[in-house]
Scaffold this motif. Structure first.
Motif, PDB file in Angstrom:
ATOM      1  N   LYS A  52      -8.840  90.019  -0.474  1.00  0.00           N
ATOM      2  CA  LYS A  52      -8.449  89.494   0.838  1.00  0.00           C
ATOM      3  C   LYS A  52      -7.139  90.128   1.315  1.00  0.00           C
ATOM      4  CE  LYS A  52      -9.037  84.948   0.731  1.00  0.00           C
ATOM      5  NZ  LYS A  52      -9.518  83.566   0.525  1.00  0.00           N
ATOM      6  N   ALA A  53      -6.253  90.465   0.392  1.00  0.00           N
ATOM      7  CA  ALA A  53      -5.026  91.169   0.780  1.00  0.00           C
ATOM      8  C   ALA A  53      -5.354  92.585   1.259  1.00  0.00           C
ATOM      9  CB  ALA A  53      -4.041  91.200  -0.382  1.00  0.00           C
ATOM     10  N   VAL A  71     -19.638  98.523  -2.463  1.00  0.00           N
ATOM     11  CA  VAL A  71     -20.153  99.445  -1.443  1.00  0.00           C
ATOM     12  C   VAL A  71     -20.305  98.705  -0.113  1.00  0.00           C
ATOM     13  CG1 VAL A  71     -22.166 100.821  -0.744  1.00  0.00           C
ATOM     14  CG2 VAL A  71     -21.249 101.027  -3.077  1.00  0.00           C
ATOM     15  N   ALA A  72     -20.805  97.475  -0.153  1.00  0.00           N
ATOM     16  CA  ALA A  72     -20.969  96.696   1.079  1.00  0.00           C
ATOM     17  C   ALA A  72     -19.618  96.445   1.756  1.00  0.00           C
ATOM     18  CB  ALA A  72     -21.665  95.371   0.770  1.00  0.00           C
ATOM     19  N   LEU A  73     -18.590  96.147   0.969  1.00  0.00           N
ATOM     20  CA  LEU A  73     -17.257  95.900   1.534  1.00  0.00           C
ATOM     21  C   LEU A  73     -16.710  97.153   2.215  1.00  0.00           C
ATOM     22  CD1 LEU A  73     -14.783  93.993   1.857  1.00  0.00           C
ATOM     23  CD2 LEU A  73     -13.949  94.971  -0.300  1.00  0.00           C
ATOM     24  N   VAL A  74     -16.764  98.273   1.523  1.00  0.00           N
ATOM     25  CA  VAL A  74     -16.231  99.513   2.096  1.00  0.00           C
ATOM     26  C   VAL A  74     -17.075  99.956   3.288  1.00  0.00           C
ATOM     27  CG1 VAL A  74     -15.711 101.950   1.627  1.00  0.00           C
ATOM     28  CG2 VAL A  74     -15.111 100.183  -0.063  1.00  0.00           C
ATOM     29  N   GLY A  96     -12.666  91.180   9.787  1.00  0.00           N
ATOM     30  CA  GLY A  96     -11.829  90.850   8.627  1.00  0.00           C
ATOM     31  C   GLY A  96     -11.951  89.383   8.251  1.00  0.00           C
ATOM     32  N   ARG A  97     -11.948  88.507   9.251  1.00  0.00           N
ATOM     33  CA  ARG A  97     -12.108  87.070   8.981  1.00  0.00           C
ATOM     34  C   ARG A  97     -13.483  86.777   8.385  1.00  0.00           C
ATOM     35  NH1 ARG A  97      -9.409  87.025  13.914  1.00  0.00           N
ATOM     36  NH2 ARG A  97     -11.341  86.621  15.071  1.00  0.00           N
ATOM     37  N   ARG A  98     -14.510  87.452   8.893  1.00  0.00           N
ATOM     38  CA  ARG A  98     -15.858  87.270   8.359  1.00  0.00           C
ATOM     39  C   ARG A  98     -15.930  87.737   6.912  1.00  0.00           C
ATOM     40  NH1 ARG A  98     -20.294  89.563   6.819  1.00  0.00           N
ATOM     41  NH2 ARG A  98     -19.548  91.677   7.169  1.00  0.00           N
ATOM     42  N   LEU A  99     -15.323  88.864   6.626  1.00  0.00           N
ATOM     43  CA  LEU A  99     -15.337  89.383   5.258  1.00  0.00           C
ATOM     44  C   LEU A  99     -14.548  88.480   4.310  1.00  0.00           C
ATOM     45  CD1 LEU A  99     -15.037  93.212   5.993  1.00  0.00           C
ATOM     46  CD2 LEU A  99     -17.013  92.014   4.998  1.00  0.00           C
ATOM     47  N   GLU A 100     -13.483  87.865   4.791  1.00  0.00           N
ATOM     48  CA  GLU A 100     -12.752  86.901   3.948  1.00  0.00           C
ATOM     49  C   GLU A 100     -13.650  85.726   3.573  1.00  0.00           C
ATOM     50  OE1 GLU A 100      -9.219  85.852   6.122  1.00  0.00           O
ATOM     51  OE2 GLU A 100      -8.125  87.612   5.368  1.00  0.00           O
ATOM     52  N   ARG A 101     -14.393  85.210   4.545  1.00  0.00           N
ATOM     53  CA  ARG A 101     -15.323  84.115   4.257  1.00  0.00           C
ATOM     54  C   ARG A 101     -16.407  84.552   3.271  1.00  0.00           C
ATOM     55  NH1 ARG A 101     -14.792  83.659   9.855  1.00  0.00           N
ATOM     56  NH2 ARG A 101     -16.898  84.477  10.179  1.00  0.00           N
TER      57      ARG A 101
END
Length: 192
Positions: A89-90, A155-158, A181-186
């Motif tokens: 998340k950072a 791979v999905a994150l990048v 970014g907010r969606r990826l944090e969730r």
């Protein structure tokens, strides 16, 4: 000109040129950037560039090395955080902080990778190693979360980051990166 051990060398000039190359290549692209542009950004006389770098490709390679070093520094700092979720998340937070720059020029690594892919000089493989290092680091974080699918998640994150970087840049809308970014944090929270 060859380097000799006795040749005087300004401390940090080579590093300033590499950092300036990374910045200018990001802003202008490889084909549009001249050695003079990089020298000006590094505050180095253009004639001195050749003392450190014989060709533009050597400067591009130095820019790639500077990006790799920056990634190592970032992930090293993130590794001090207590949990893999905090680290991931950072990382997202850092990307979101750069959203205005991304809206203007795109992702520094992604845009360079895309541009170098069209050339046949091997630099595409050098930048690919920087992307791979990021995926490898993210994979370690997901594995530390106990995920058996850690490589796929990395791979999905990048891929999500590169995709939103492209859209943010194309549409010149930094809000897109903040929302993703907010969606990826969730998403990261849901994986724990």
């Amino acid at each position: 000109m060859t380097h000799s051990k006795s040749a005087p060398r300004s401390p940090g000039k080579r590093e300033r040129l590499a950092a300036a190359a990374a910045r200018v290549l990001h802003e202008q692209g490889v084909e549009q950037t001249t050695l003079a542009d990089i020298a000006r950004a590094a505050d180095v006389p253009v004639g001195n560039v050749y003392y450190y770098f014989k060709t533009k490709n050597e400067l591009v390679e130095a820019a790639i090395d500077a990006q790799a070093e920056s990634l190592r520094a970032i992930t090293g700092a993130l590794d001090t955080l207590p949990t893999p979720q905090d680290r991931l998340k950072a990382l997202l937070g850092g990307w979101i902080e750069q959203r205005e720059l991304t809206a203007r020029y795109g992702c520094p690594t992604g845009t360079l990778a895309s541009e170098l892919d069209k050339r046949a000089d091997g630099l595409d493989q050098a930048i690919a190693q920087v992307v791979k290092a990021l995926i490898d680091w993210a994979e370690q974080q997901f594995r530390a979360m106990g995920r058996d699918d850690s490589r796929e998640l990395a791979v999905a994150l990048v891929a999500a980051y590169q995709g939103i970087s492209l859209l943010t840049n194309t549409l010149r809308d930094p809000g897109l990166m903040a929302a993703e970014g907010r969606r990826l944090e969730r998403w990261i929270d849901s994986l724990a």
